[in-house]
Design a protein around this motif. Structure first.
Motif, PDB file in Angstrom:
ATOM      1  N   VAL A   1       0.843  -1.200   0.000  1.00  8.17           N
ATOM      2  CA  VAL A   1       0.000   0.000   0.000  1.00  8.17           C
ATOM      3  C   VAL A   1       0.878   1.251   0.000  1.00  8.17           C
ATOM      4  N   ALA A   2       1.948   1.237   0.777  1.00 12.85           N
ATOM      5  CA  ALA A   2       2.855   2.386   0.819  1.00 12.85           C
ATOM      6  C   ALA A   2       3.521   2.617  -0.537  1.00 12.85           C
ATOM      7  N   LEU A   3       3.906   1.542  -1.217  1.00 14.74           N
ATOM      8  CA  LEU A   3       4.524   1.682  -2.536  1.00 14.74           C
ATOM      9  C   LEU A   3       3.547   2.247  -3.559  1.00 14.74           C
ATOM     10  N   VAL A   4       2.298   1.798  -3.510  1.00 14.64           N
ATOM     11  CA  VAL A   4       1.286   2.316  -4.435  1.00 14.64           C
ATOM     12  C   VAL A   4       1.012   3.787  -4.147  1.00 14.64           C
ATOM     13  N   ALA A   5       0.924   4.150  -2.880  1.00 10.34           N
ATOM     14  CA  ALA A   5       0.691   5.552  -2.519  1.00 10.34           C
ATOM     15  C   ALA A   5       1.849   6.432  -2.990  1.00 10.34           C
ATOM     16  N   THR A   6       3.072   5.945  -2.857  1.00 11.93           N
ATOM     17  CA  THR A   6       4.244   6.686  -3.329  1.00 11.93           C
ATOM     18  C   THR A   6       4.196   6.869  -4.838  1.00 11.93           C
ATOM     19  N   SER A   7       3.834   5.820  -5.543  1.00 13.56           N
ATOM     20  CA  SER A   7       3.755   5.897  -7.001  1.00 13.56           C
ATOM     21  C   SER A   7       2.697   6.899  -7.454  1.00 13.56           C
ATOM     22  N   LEU A   8       1.545   6.853  -6.812  1.00 11.90           N
ATOM     23  CA  LEU A   8       0.469   7.789  -7.170  1.00 11.90           C
ATOM     24  C   LEU A   8       0.859   9.234  -6.868  1.00 11.90           C
ATOM     25  N   THR A   9       1.517   9.450  -5.742  1.00  7.80           N
ATOM     26  CA  THR A   9       1.953  10.805  -5.383  1.00  7.80           C
ATOM     27  C   THR A   9       2.964  11.326  -6.389  1.00  7.80           C
ATOM     28  N   ALA A  10       3.925  10.499  -6.773  1.00  7.63           N
ATOM     29  CA  ALA A  10       4.927  10.917  -7.760  1.00  7.63           C
ATOM     30  C   ALA A  10       4.269  11.255  -9.089  1.00  7.63           C
ATOM     31  N   LYS A  11       3.317  10.450  -9.488  1.00  9.67           N
ATOM     32  CA  LYS A  11       2.631  10.703 -10.758  1.00  9.67           C
ATOM     33  C   LYS A  11       1.833  12.003 -10.698  1.00  9.67           C
ATOM     34  N   GLN A  12       1.147  12.239  -9.577  1.00 11.51           N
ATOM     35  CA  GLN A  12       0.345  13.462  -9.435  1.00 11.51           C
ATOM     36  C   GLN A  12       1.223  14.703  -9.415  1.00 11.51           C
ATOM     37  N   GLN A  13       2.431  14.587  -8.875  1.00 15.93           N
ATOM     38  CA  GLN A  13       3.338  15.734  -8.809  1.00 15.93           C
ATOM     39  C   GLN A  13       4.127  15.909 -10.100  1.00 15.93           C
ATOM     40  N   GLY A  14       3.902  15.016 -11.064  1.00 19.99           N
ATOM     41  CA  GLY A  14       4.594  15.126 -12.340  1.00 19.99           C
ATOM     42  C   GLY A  14       6.061  14.734 -12.257  1.00 19.99           C
ATOM     43  N   LYS A  15       6.390  13.825 -11.350  1.00 23.66           N
ATOM     44  CA  LYS A  15       7.771  13.382 -11.181  1.00 23.66           C
ATOM     45  C   LYS A  15       7.849  11.862 -11.327  1.00 23.66           C
ATOM     46  N   PRO A  16       7.683  11.352 -12.537  1.00 26.09           N
ATOM     47  CA  PRO A  16       7.671   9.901 -12.717  1.00 26.09           C
ATOM     48  C   PRO A  16       8.999   9.233 -12.362  1.00 26.09           C
ATOM     49  N   GLY A  17      10.082   9.971 -12.353  1.00 24.15           N
ATOM     50  CA  GLY A  17      11.374   9.404 -11.991  1.00 24.15           C
ATOM     51  C   GLY A  17      11.494   9.077 -10.517  1.00 24.15           C
ATOM     52  N   LEU A  18      10.572   9.594  -9.703  1.00 19.99           N
ATOM     53  CA  LEU A  18      10.618   9.354  -8.255  1.00 19.99           C
ATOM     54  C   LEU A  18       9.566   8.344  -7.800  1.00 19.99           C
ATOM     55  N   ILE A  19       9.051   7.547  -8.706  1.00 18.97           N
ATOM     56  CA  ILE A  19       7.979   6.599  -8.374  1.00 18.97           C
ATOM     57  C   ILE A  19       8.406   5.647  -7.277  1.00 18.97           C
TER      58      ILE A  19
END
Length: 48
Positions: free
Chosen positions: A23-41
């Protein structure tokens, strides 16, 4: 991911730890995508 050294004795506790880590990994991925930083997924510490 926090899964390299799970400190739990009962199987149920290990399952809970794995699910919460996922769940933490998915939340991190979604946050990175929303912030426009796909390199930090996969970098939760760099998103904060």
């Amino acid at each position: 991911t926090g899964l390299d050294r799970v400190r739990a004795r009962k199987e149920n506790n290990v399952e809970t730890h794995v699910v919460l880590s996922a769940v933490a990994l998915v939340a991190t991925s979604l946050t990175a995508k929303q912030q426009g930083k796909p390199g930090l997924i996969r970098s939760p510490s760099r998103l904060i």
